[in-house]
Design a protein around this motif. Structure first.
Motif: not given
Length: 188
Positions: A42-66
Motif C-alpha cells: 500500500a502507498h501509506w506503508c513506509g516499508p512498502c515504499r522502500s521494498f517496492t523499488p527493490m522488487l521492481a529492479e528484480m522484476y525488470e531484470h528477470l523480465t528482460e532475461l525471461y
C-alpha cells in the motif's frame, strides 16, 4: 505453460490491470508466466515504499532475461481509496488487481497465503497454483538477492523454479519432450 486459469480467475478475479486503466482477462494476462508473485502492499506503508523499488529492479531484470515463461507479479493493494491506489500503482511495472475487484478477493488472498502485514510477497506455481515461496521466506530472499546483484537474482529465480511441485516439473518435461519430437518430425 499450461496456466491453471480457473484457479487464478477465482483467486484474483476475472481481470487484471496491465497498466493503469488497461484491463485484460486474468488468464490472458498471466498466460506466459511460469511463476506468479502476489505483492501485498500500500502507498501509506513506509516499508512498502522502500521494498517496492527493490522488487521492481528484480522484476525488470528477470523480465528482460525471461520475457516469456518467467515471473509475473500481481499487485494486491491495501489502499483504502482509489486515488491512492492509482498513484501508487503508476510506479509499478507489473500487473495489478483492479481497485473495484479488491473487495471481493483481498481478504481471501490474505487468509489463504498467511499475509499478516505488508509488504508481503508470495510466489505461486502458474501450473498448479501451489505456493512455491511463502510470504515468510520471499522478502528476505529478495532483499538478499538484490543486494548481491543480478547473478544472485537469477540464482534465486532458478531456486524458486526448483521448488515447484514435482507434478508440474513432470508435466513441463513431457511438454518439452513432445515439442522436440514435433520439431524432429517437421524437419524430416
Amino acid at each position: 505453460v499450461p496456466l491453471d486459469s480457473s484457479f487464478f480467475n477465482s483467486s484474483l478475479g476475472p481481470n487484471l490491470l496491465s497498466n493503469v486503466g488497461v484491463r485484460k482477462t486474468t488468464s490472458e494476462t498471466l498466460t506466459n508466466a511460469r511463476l506468479i508473485g502476489l505483492y501485498f502492499s500500500a502507498h501509506w506503508c513506509g516499508p512498502c515504499r522502500s521494498f517496492t523499488p527493490m522488487l521492481a529492479e528484480m522484476y525488470e531484470h528477470l523480465t528482460e532475461l525471461y520475457p516469456t515463461h518467467g515471473l509475473e507479479i500481481v499487485f494486491v493493494s491495501s489502499d483504502r481509496e482509489e486515488q491512492s491506489f492509482q498513484n501508487y500503482y503508476q510506479s509499478m511495472p507489473w500487473k495489478g488487481i483492479p481497485f473495484d475487484q479488491l473487495q471481493f478477493v483481498k481478504q481471501a488472498l490474505n487468509v489463504t497465503y498467511g499475509v499478516r502485514g505488508i509488504p508481503s510477497f508470495v510466489v505461486l506455481d502458474a501450473v498448479s497454483g501451489e505456493v512455491v515461496v511463502s510470504a515468510n521466506e520471499s522478502r528476505r530472499e529478495i532483499v538478499s538477492a538484490c543486494h548481491a546483484g543480478d547473478l544472485r537474482i537469477e540464482a534465486m529465480f532458478e531456486s524458486w523454479l526448483g521448488r515447484t511441485p514435482s507434478s508440474t516439473l513432470e508435466l513441463l518435461s513431457m511438454l518439452e519432450l513432445s515439442a522436440h519430437e514435433m520439431e524432429a518430425e517437421s524437419e524430416e
